[in-house]
Write a protein that holds these residues in place. Sequence first.
Motif, PDB file in Angstrom:
ATOM      1  N   CYS A  30       0.851  -1.186   0.000  1.00  0.00           N
ATOM      2  CA  CYS A  30       0.000   0.000   0.000  1.00  0.00           C
ATOM      3  C   CYS A  30       0.887   1.237   0.000  1.00  0.00           C
ATOM      4  O   CYS A  30       1.859   1.313   0.755  1.00  0.00           O
ATOM      5  N   GLY A  75      -4.087  -7.711   1.374  1.00  0.00           N
ATOM      6  CA  GLY A  75      -5.301  -6.997   1.013  1.00  0.00           C
ATOM      7  C   GLY A  75      -5.020  -5.838   0.081  1.00  0.00           C
ATOM      8  O   GLY A  75      -5.723  -4.834   0.084  1.00  0.00           O
ATOM      9  N   TYR A  76      -3.996  -5.981  -0.747  1.00  0.00           N
ATOM     10  CA  TYR A  76      -3.580  -4.919  -1.664  1.00  0.00           C
ATOM     11  C   TYR A  76      -4.494  -4.918  -2.883  1.00  0.00           C
ATOM     12  O   TYR A  76      -4.741  -5.964  -3.482  1.00  0.00           O
ATOM     13  N   MET A  77      -5.006  -3.751  -3.246  1.00  0.00           N
ATOM     14  CA  MET A  77      -5.848  -3.612  -4.430  1.00  0.00           C
ATOM     15  C   MET A  77      -5.005  -2.989  -5.535  1.00  0.00           C
ATOM     16  O   MET A  77      -4.661  -1.803  -5.479  1.00  0.00           O
ATOM     17  N   SER A 117      -4.228  -0.637   0.204  1.00  0.00           N
ATOM     18  CA  SER A 117      -4.802  -1.814   0.838  1.00  0.00           C
ATOM     19  C   SER A 117      -6.308  -1.639   1.006  1.00  0.00           C
ATOM     20  O   SER A 117      -6.846  -0.536   0.861  1.00  0.00           O
ATOM     21  N   ARG A 118      -6.971  -2.721   1.333  1.00  0.00           N
ATOM     22  CA  ARG A 118      -8.438  -2.696   1.444  1.00  0.00           C
ATOM     23  C   ARG A 118      -8.916  -1.760   2.547  1.00  0.00           C
ATOM     24  O   ARG A 118      -9.954  -1.110   2.417  1.00  0.00           O
ATOM     25  N   PHE A 171      -8.419   1.782   1.309  1.00  0.00           N
ATOM     26  CA  PHE A 171      -9.388   1.962   0.225  1.00  0.00           C
ATOM     27  C   PHE A 171     -10.766   2.275   0.780  1.00  0.00           C
ATOM     28  O   PHE A 171     -11.449   3.185   0.314  1.00  0.00           O
ATOM     29  N   ARG A 172     -11.167   1.533   1.799  1.00  0.00           N
ATOM     30  CA  ARG A 172     -12.485   1.735   2.397  1.00  0.00           C
ATOM     31  C   ARG A 172     -12.611   3.140   2.987  1.00  0.00           C
ATOM     32  O   ARG A 172     -13.636   3.805   2.847  1.00  0.00           O
TER      33      ARG A 172
END
Length: 89
Positions: free
Chosen positions: A52, A60-62, A68-69, A72-73
């Motif tokens: 991230c 949890g990398y997007m 990361s998630r 991101f959220r």
Amino acid sequence: MAKESVKARQKKREKIVLKFSKKRKFLKESKSYELLQRLPKDASPVRLRNRCSISGRCRGYMRKFGVSRIVFRNLVSQGFIPGIKKASW
């Protein structure tokens, strides 16, 4: 939050991979694997890890957004990422 040393190590590896990318490609094409093994271990792109860009978290990398998630959220809920909103039905 990842430790600063882990983030710094990752940036160092990214620089080394860029520095040796042409040389690695040439050595692979010429099939001189002994010279390829003499390069630094961190010159291999396999040793890079997606992290991230904000927190340094690797799980949890997007890939599309580079975070990361969890980050991101938070960004989505604050409205910093256009075109995405929380699902509700």
